[in-house]
Write an enzyme that holds these catalytic residues in place. Structure first.
Site, PDB file in Angstrom:
ATOM      1  N   LYS A 208      -0.866  -6.257  35.705  1.00 31.59           N
ATOM      2  CA  LYS A 208      -0.255  -7.277  34.851  1.00 31.59           C
ATOM      3  C   LYS A 208       0.288  -6.566  33.614  1.00 31.59           C
ATOM      4  CE  LYS A 208       0.694 -11.217  32.802  1.00 31.59           C
ATOM      5  NZ  LYS A 208       1.141 -10.672  31.489  1.00 31.59           N
TER       6      LYS A 208
ATOM      7  N   GLY B 225       4.326 -12.337  33.482  1.00 34.40           N
ATOM      8  CA  GLY B 225       4.425 -13.679  32.952  1.00 34.40           C
ATOM      9  C   GLY B 225       4.045 -13.687  31.497  1.00 34.40           C
TER      10      GLY B 225
ATOM     11  N   GLY C 282       2.631 -16.339  30.042  1.00 34.42           N
ATOM     12  CA  GLY C 282       1.541 -17.266  29.808  1.00 34.42           C
ATOM     13  C   GLY C 282       0.173 -16.618  29.867  1.00 34.42           C
TER      14      GLY C 282
ATOM     15  N   VAL D 176      -1.904 -16.909  33.315  1.00 33.42           N
ATOM     16  CA  VAL D 176      -1.694 -15.961  34.409  1.00 33.42           C
ATOM     17  C   VAL D 176      -2.569 -14.723  34.212  1.00 33.42           C
ATOM     18  CG1 VAL D 176      -0.009 -14.451  35.521  1.00 33.42           C
ATOM     19  CG2 VAL D 176       0.619 -16.797  34.936  1.00 33.42           C
TER      20      VAL D 176
ATOM     21  N   GLU E   5      -9.561   0.097  26.458  1.00 32.36           N
ATOM     22  CA  GLU E   5      -9.016   0.992  25.422  1.00 32.36           C
ATOM     23  C   GLU E   5      -8.334   0.088  24.417  1.00 32.36           C
ATOM     24  OE1 GLU E   5      -6.480   2.578  23.197  1.00 32.36           O
ATOM     25  OE2 GLU E   5      -5.352   3.148  24.983  1.00 32.36           O
TER      26      GLU E   5
ATOM     27  N   CYS F 166      -2.067   3.506  19.267  1.00 32.79           N
ATOM     28  CA  CYS F 166      -3.434   3.227  18.822  1.00 32.79           C
ATOM     29  C   CYS F 166      -4.125   4.461  18.258  1.00 32.79           C
ATOM     30  CB  CYS F 166      -4.250   2.645  19.968  1.00 32.79           C
ATOM     31  SG  CYS F 166      -4.230   3.663  21.461  1.00 32.79           S
TER      32      CYS F 166
ATOM     33  N   GLU G 178      -5.354  -2.725  11.858  1.00 36.71           N
ATOM     34  CA  GLU G 178      -4.376  -1.902  12.554  1.00 36.71           C
ATOM     35  C   GLU G 178      -2.973  -2.466  12.338  1.00 36.71           C
ATOM     36  OE1 GLU G 178      -4.110   0.205  16.907  1.00 36.71           O
ATOM     37  OE2 GLU G 178      -4.665  -1.906  16.857  1.00 36.71           O
TER      38      GLU G 178
END
Length: 488
Positions: free
Chosen positions: A184, A215, A217, A220, A259, A293, A391
């Protein structure tokens, strides 16, 4: 760029999305790059079911078969560079050079690495143990074997800042260990990830072993985590979202590799090589506009070099070229979206409000289009300020002075909710090593912002759970099984 409507990849088929498509926007031009598929919850469930169905056969393939597919996929993906690099640059806002190196090149390298990783040992002998008679068994000498087994179906939810490399860093070791995968991608820039599916499909990956759904949303994404077919969730992204994923995954004790966010402490001591320190810290501005990051955004500078370091950083930031990712001279590119630019600007405003000194930047560059933020430097900050705690994920550096010795620097560095990667710049490397050992970070780089990609990668505290990279990733995507037997 093409406005072709991308399809989902479920069970080895290219499938029309049930919720239509949404626009993927170029962060530099604000133009439409392409149309990403909007999957339904039912299609997310179909993807996890397809992965579960494929797991039994795939998990029993030989390591040589898996290695061959990964190796071929790497070569096929590299040949797609002429299409992948411009697409990745347009989606993410990265320069063509960075897209070529960090998206295409790193994806290629990671698939090659885990083609070899598929052949690494997964069975380890344990020393025999002499055991006296018990209520369970007769006395005897018992042998044992430790075996690394695939976890099962792995949901990989990836970040927007480096979508191809991040996806490859999850998919390649997971497949190498015999897992099946549902990917995803982040909704902001998912299109190039589908090219990875094309390469793996052409390389001979069986149907259902890899599935990709996209997606915008939340439902999902949650379906790919909550599915009873899913055994593990691997996530890269913010700590806030990671916390929600952990709550959902934790209900059924799914394995997790997280992570998450970072607020990299960068200690600069009086005897440091300031040129090296400035160039390292400067990557916050010149690499993905600080959307990394691991960025050394929280600089903790000893008083003896503090003024000089701030002056040099200001000059460095002022000399960087802000511009189009298509211009080879560009060093500072846009952040991913208007929403992200707003978040960065809100934190900049907070820094001013709380009394930090704005040295350079803080404004929007004078462009008609694009989600740009000028390279920004704060000085005279304290570690209690919001800009030192939260951050940014943008091109902002905060410098905090300290008057004492390394004990004070260590205390400030460790006073954070995060602990992903920290940095120490010092002339005395023995001293730097001693400081590094005391920092509560998953990794510490000494006199560099470079990384060894075989070293374990992950965070302390709210920066994550687990470790990946190198052989550690193979371990992350496996379960340990022991087999015990009585010796003759």
């Amino acid at each position: 760029m093409s406005s072709a409507q991308q399809k989902l990849y479920i069970g080895g088929e290219w499938v029309e999305p049930e919720r239509g498509h949404y626009e993927v926007i170029n962060p530099a031009t604000e133009e439409v790059v392409g149309l990403a598929p909007e999957a339904s919850v039912e299609q997310a469930n179909a993807a996890t079911a397809a992965a579960a169905e494929a797991f039994g056969t795939w998990s029993r393939t030989t390591p040589q078969e898996r290695a061959g597919i990964l190796d071929r996929a790497a070569d096929l993906f590299l040949k797609m560079g002429g299409e992948v690099v411009p697409l990745a640059s347009a989606e993410t806002g990265a320069t063509l050079a960075v897209a070529g190196m960090m998206q295409l090149g790193t994806t290629y390298s990671r698939f090659k690495r885990y083609a070899k990783g598929a052949l690494e040992p997964t069975e380890f002998a344990i020393n025999p143990q002499a055991t006296p008679e018990t209520a369970l068994s007769k006395a005897g000498i018992f042998g044992a074997l430790e075996i690394r087994q695939p976890v099962g179906v792995v949901t990989c939810i990836t970040s927007y800042n480096n979508p191809l490399a991040n996806t490859a860093g999850k998919v390649a070791p997971a497949l190498a260990m015999g897992n099946t995968v549902v990917v995803k991608p982040a909704p902001q820039d998912p299109l190039a990830v589908y090219k990875m599916a094309e390469a793996l499909e052409e390389a001979g990956l069986p149907r259902g072993v890899l599935n990709i759904i996209t997606g915008s949303g939340v439902d999902v994404s949650e379906a790919t985590v909550d599915s009873p077919h899913v055994d593990m969730v691997s996530f890269t992204g913010s700590t806030l979202i990671g916390s929600r994923i952990a709550q959902v995954a934790g209900k059924t004790f799914k394995r997790q590799l997280m992570e998450l966010g970072g607020k990299g402490a960068c200690i600069v001591l009086d005897d440091a090589d300031l040129d090296a320190a400035v160039h390292g810290i400067g990557t916050v501005w010149s690499f993905y506009a600080g959307q990394i990051c691991t960025a050394p955004t929280r600089v903790i500078a000893q008083r003896g070099i503090y003024d000089q370091l701030v002056e040099r950083l200001a000059a460095y930031a002022g000399g960087l070229k802000i511009g189009s990712p298509l211009d080879p001279a560009t060093q500072v590119t846009p952040v991913i979206s208007a929403v992200q630019r707003g978040r960065v600007e809100a934190l900049i405003a907070k820094g001013r409000e709380e009394g930090a000194r704005l040295v350079v930047g803080g404004e929007r560059p004078d462009f008609e289009k694009g989600f740009y933020v000028a390279p920004t430097l704060f000085a005279d900050a304290t570690n209690e300020m919001t800009i030192a705690r939260e951050e940014f994920f943008g091109p902002v550096v905060t410098v905090i002075p300290f008057d004492g010795d390394e004990e004070e620097a260590i205390r400030i560095a460790n006073d954070s909710d995060y602990g992903l990667i920290s940095y120490v710049f010092a002339g005395d490397t023995t001293r730097a090593y001693g400081i590094a050992r005391r920092l509560r970070s998953g990794g510490v780089s000494v006199n560099t912002v470079g990384r060894n990609m075989e070293a374990p990668f992950g965070g302390f505290k709210q920066s994550g759970i687990g470790r990946d990279c190198g052989s550690h990733a193979l371990a992350a995507y496996s379960e340990i099984q022991s087999i015990v037997w009585p010796s003759a």
